[in-house]
Structure formats: structure tokens, C-alpha cells
Design a protein around this motif. Structure first.
Motif, PDB file in Angstrom:
ATOM      1  N   ARG A 217     -63.306 -16.456   8.295  1.00 27.88           N
ATOM      2  CA  ARG A 217     -64.146 -15.168   8.391  1.00 27.88           C
ATOM      3  C   ARG A 217     -64.892 -15.366   7.948  1.00 27.88           C
ATOM      4  O   ARG A 217     -66.259 -15.373   7.794  1.00 27.88           O
ATOM      5  CB  ARG A 217     -63.376 -14.401   8.432  1.00 27.88           C
ATOM      6  N   LEU A 218     -64.999 -16.780   6.788  1.00 28.78           N
ATOM      7  CA  LEU A 218     -66.461 -16.297   5.369  1.00 28.78           C
ATOM      8  C   LEU A 218     -67.534 -16.584   6.311  1.00 28.78           C
ATOM      9  O   LEU A 218     -68.647 -16.693   5.161  1.00 28.78           O
ATOM     10  CB  LEU A 218     -65.405 -17.615   4.619  1.00 28.78           C
ATOM     11  N   PRO A 219     -67.810 -17.708   7.244  1.00 24.39           N
ATOM     12  CA  PRO A 219     -69.142 -18.241   7.286  1.00 24.39           C
ATOM     13  C   PRO A 219     -69.640 -17.236   8.128  1.00 24.39           C
ATOM     14  O   PRO A 219     -70.798 -16.542   8.142  1.00 24.39           O
ATOM     15  CB  PRO A 219     -68.796 -19.897   8.246  1.00 24.39           C
ATOM     16  N   LEU A 220     -68.517 -16.418   9.109  1.00 22.66           N
ATOM     17  CA  LEU A 220     -68.857 -15.382   9.653  1.00 22.66           C
ATOM     18  C   LEU A 220     -69.745 -14.236   9.067  1.00 22.66           C
ATOM     19  O   LEU A 220     -71.172 -13.266   9.077  1.00 22.66           O
ATOM     20  CB  LEU A 220     -67.910 -14.813  10.965  1.00 22.66           C
ATOM     21  N   ALA A 221     -68.971 -14.484   8.353  1.00 23.98           N
ATOM     22  CA  ALA A 221     -69.310 -12.889   6.738  1.00 23.98           C
ATOM     23  C   ALA A 221     -70.624 -12.918   6.320  1.00 23.98           C
ATOM     24  O   ALA A 221     -71.411 -11.950   6.253  1.00 23.98           O
ATOM     25  CB  ALA A 221     -68.480 -12.605   5.954  1.00 23.98           C
ATOM     26  N   ALA A 222     -70.720 -14.295   5.709  1.00 19.38           N
ATOM     27  CA  ALA A 222     -71.935 -14.506   5.157  1.00 19.38           C
ATOM     28  C   ALA A 222     -72.987 -14.942   6.514  1.00 19.38           C
ATOM     29  O   ALA A 222     -74.124 -14.308   5.887  1.00 19.38           O
ATOM     30  CB  ALA A 222     -71.061 -15.912   5.223  1.00 19.38           C
ATOM     31  N   TRP A 223     -72.798 -15.830   7.570  1.00 14.09           N
ATOM     32  CA  TRP A 223     -73.753 -14.863   8.635  1.00 14.09           C
ATOM     33  C   TRP A 223     -74.262 -13.133   8.805  1.00 14.09           C
ATOM     34  O   TRP A 223     -75.613 -13.106   8.851  1.00 14.09           O
ATOM     35  CB  TRP A 223     -73.573 -15.625   9.550  1.00 14.09           C
ATOM     36  N   ALA A 224     -73.357 -12.691   8.909  1.00 16.72           N
ATOM     37  CA  ALA A 224     -73.475 -11.536   9.442  1.00 16.72           C
ATOM     38  C   ALA A 224     -74.245 -10.953   7.516  1.00 16.72           C
ATOM     39  O   ALA A 224     -75.304  -9.778   8.467  1.00 16.72           O
ATOM     40  CB  ALA A 224     -72.601 -10.075   9.208  1.00 16.72           C
ATOM     41  N   THR A 225     -74.096 -11.230   6.617  1.00 19.01           N
ATOM     42  CA  THR A 225     -74.506 -10.540   5.261  1.00 19.01           C
ATOM     43  C   THR A 225     -76.217 -11.158   5.060  1.00 19.01           C
ATOM     44  O   THR A 225     -77.290 -10.367   5.067  1.00 19.01           O
ATOM     45  CB  THR A 225     -73.887 -10.919   4.207  1.00 19.01           C
ATOM     46  N   VAL A 226     -76.207 -12.632   6.155  1.00 19.51           N
ATOM     47  CA  VAL A 226     -77.984 -12.457   5.173  1.00 19.51           C
ATOM     48  C   VAL A 226     -78.205 -12.209   6.000  1.00 19.51           C
ATOM     49  O   VAL A 226     -80.009 -11.892   6.040  1.00 19.51           O
ATOM     50  CB  VAL A 226     -77.689 -14.713   5.782  1.00 19.51           C
ATOM     51  N   SER A 227     -78.116 -12.020   7.185  1.00 17.92           N
ATOM     52  CA  SER A 227     -79.088 -11.449   8.875  1.00 17.92           C
ATOM     53  C   SER A 227     -79.424 -10.213   8.396  1.00 17.92           C
ATOM     54  O   SER A 227     -80.685  -9.626   8.964  1.00 17.92           O
ATOM     55  CB  SER A 227     -78.608 -12.001  10.311  1.00 17.92           C
ATOM     56  N   THR A 228     -78.132  -9.700   8.284  1.00 17.92           N
ATOM     57  CA  THR A 228     -78.763  -8.045   7.699  1.00 17.92           C
ATOM     58  C   THR A 228     -79.553  -7.534   6.505  1.00 17.92           C
ATOM     59  O   THR A 228     -80.569  -6.842   6.576  1.00 17.92           O
ATOM     60  CB  THR A 228     -76.858  -7.098   7.933  1.00 17.92           C
ATOM     61  N   VAL A 229     -79.380  -8.953   5.499  1.00 13.46           N
ATOM     62  CA  VAL A 229     -80.377  -8.815   4.050  1.00 13.46           C
ATOM     63  C   VAL A 229     -81.907  -8.875   4.580  1.00 13.46           C
ATOM     64  O   VAL A 229     -82.606  -8.277   4.654  1.00 13.46           O
ATOM     65  CB  VAL A 229     -80.217  -9.466   3.017  1.00 13.46           C
ATOM     66  N   ARG A 230     -81.994  -9.832   5.602  1.00 12.45           N
ATOM     67  CA  ARG A 230     -83.580 -10.705   6.615  1.00 12.45           C
ATOM     68  C   ARG A 230     -83.583  -9.030   7.371  1.00 12.45           C
ATOM     69  O   ARG A 230     -84.966  -8.649   7.314  1.00 12.45           O
ATOM     70  CB  ARG A 230     -83.305 -11.368   7.318  1.00 12.45           C
ATOM     71  N   ILE A 231     -83.346  -8.481   7.392  1.00 12.72           N
ATOM     72  CA  ILE A 231     -83.447  -7.267   8.390  1.00 12.72           C
ATOM     73  C   ILE A 231     -84.158  -6.347   7.996  1.00 12.72           C
ATOM     74  O   ILE A 231     -85.040  -5.400   7.870  1.00 12.72           O
ATOM     75  CB  ILE A 231     -82.435  -6.939   9.644  1.00 12.72           C
TER      76      ILE A 231
END
Length: 256
Positions: A217-231
Motif C-alpha cells: 500500500r505504501l507505493p500506492l499511497a505515495a503515487w496517489a499523493t504525488v499525482s494529486t499534488v501535481r494536479i
């Protein structure tokens, strides 16, 4: 009808037809849209339909189709302007999708840590439960934040204030960050118990499953966080929509 294509024999003979003009515009627009694939496709289909309808209206007035396509594209606005106009809507779709993924994975991960770390007397002494699983307050805050996002971006906006796209993606990013912190917290708690020797009484099989669940779950949460911050960053740079495309966006109904 969505996806209709116009046939212009005279323009085709000149090498440039209305279809080519519309397709080139949509290709440029598609490269500028950011969000889930199905949402981007829906936007492109909507814009194609709008352009085709405009071309048909202009051709009924006697304008050649290629010229009508150029005028329709010009009236709608540049691809950059239209992409900025849809940025907020796509950002909310992205944020809600990320939250669904994180909320689905939450119980799958959390149940193993609860079984592993919860003390036998936790029902009588809730403080012992928080001491054993310090991530619980973080999880509760993340769930509450996700509920607020869904309530203020969905059908409940009839009764509650609607959230802005920027606020929505920031809250979604905070939920993703909370998931990261929560996983790292329980992993650290287990590591401390292993170092101090108190982990010897824990069931090894459940411990392995809990660690693997958080590791996945950690890389999934990291991807979700980073992609949302970029948006969120793109939203800050987006220009306010005006003209016909601005009117279209402002008249759109609430998101379900």
C-alpha cells in the motif's frame, strides 16, 4: 451524436478537411488534459460533438466545411484555454478516484495490524488500543477527511457547500499522506517491538501478512499523493475560463 465525422469532398481534394482540423485540435487538447482516462475521453467526445454541431451550423449558412471547422475551433478557444477550463472538473474526478482506492485498501491493511497489535483488553481500555496502534488517530482523521471530500463534491452538494477543485485535491493529497504516515507508524511500532524483544509473542504469519500489506500500500499511497499534488499545481497555474467554454463549465451540474 458523439463521434460523428463530417465528409467534405471539396476540402479533401484540397488536402485539408474539417475532420482533419477537428482531429488535430482534439489531439492537442488530449495532450493537455490530466486525469483518469475515462474522464479525458468523455471531455474529448463532448468537445468533438460541440465542434461537429458548430460546423454543421456554419455549413448550413453556406460556409465551406474546412472554413467552418476553423471558425468553430476559433470560437471554442485554444486547446490550452479549453484544457484549463476542464482542469478543475478532471481534478475532482481524479481526487475522488484516489480516495476510493485508498479507502478500499485501508481495511485490507488495517485489519491485519489490528489482529496483530491490538491488546486483549482493548475493549475495556481504549487507551491501550491507541498505545498499541498509534496510527489509529491518523486513520480516523483520514477517513473523516475523505468523507468530507465525497460529501462536498458529490450529490450532497444540494445540502452542503461545494468544495473548490483546489481544496478537493489538497484534501485528497492529505489523505494519501495520512496513509503513508499510518503505514510507517505501524511498521515502526513493530520494529520497536522486535528490537526490544516484545515481538516474540506476536504470531509470525500475521506479522508477515501485515508487513506485506503495508509494503504494497505504501507505493500506492505515495503515487496517489504525488499525482494529486501535481494536479494541484496545474490548477494553480490554470487560467480562468471565459467565453463559450467558460459558460459551458459554469452551467455544468454537480458531480455524482
Amino acid at each position: 451524436m458523439a463521434g460523428r465525422r463530417l465528409v467534405d469532398g471539396a476540402s479533401a481534394a484540397r488536402g485539408v478537411g474539417s475532420n482533419e482540423i477537428i482531429d488535430a485540435y482534439l489531439a492537442d487538447l488530449g495532450a493537455r488534459l490530466h486525469g483518469p482516462a475515462h474522464a479525458r475521453r468523455a471531455v474529448l467526445e463532448e468537445i468533438r460533438t460541440d465542434l461537429v454541431d458548430s460546423v454543421e451550423q456554419f455549413t448550413r449558412q453556406g460556409m465551406p466545411e474546412a472554413d467552418a471547422a476553423r471558425v468553430a475551433v476559433s470560437d471554442l478557444g485554444s486547446a490550452a484555454v479549453v484544457a484549463d477550463a476542464f482542469a478543475g472538473e478532471l481534478a475532482i474526478v481524479h481526487a475522488r478516484r484516489m480516495l476510493r482506492i485508498l479507502l478500499i485498501t485501508g481495511p485490507v491493511v488495517g485489519v491485519w495490524w489490528f489482529i496483530l497489535l491490538a491488546p486483549d483488553q482493548w475493549a475495556s481500555y481504549p487507551g491501550m488500543l491507541i498505545a498499541a496502534i498509534p496510527a489509529l488517530p491518523i486513520v480516523a482523521a483520514a477517513v473523516a477527511t475523505a468523507i468530507v471530500v465525497f460529501a462536498t463534491t458529490g450529490s450532497l452538494i444540494r445540502w452542503v457547500p461545494e468544495a473548490t477543485p483546489f481544496r478537493t485535491v489538497i484534501l485528497a493529497a492529505l489523505v494519501g499522506l495520512a496513509c503513508i504516515v499510518g503505514d510507517l507508524t505501524v511498521l515502526s511500532a513493530l520494529l520497536i517491538r522486535a528490537v526490544t524483544g516484545s515481538a516474540a509473542t506476536l504470531p509470525l504469519g500475521i506479522a508477515v501478512v501485515a508487513v506485506l500489506a503495508s509494503a504494497i500500500r505504501l507505493p500506492l499511497a505515495a503515487w496517489a499523493t504525488v499525482s494529486t499534488v501535481r494536479i494541484a499545481g496545474r490548477l494553480r497555474r490554470a487560467r480562468p475560463a471565459g467565453g463559450r467554454i467558460g459558460d459551458r463549465i459554469s452551467d455544468r451540474p454537480g458531480r455524482g
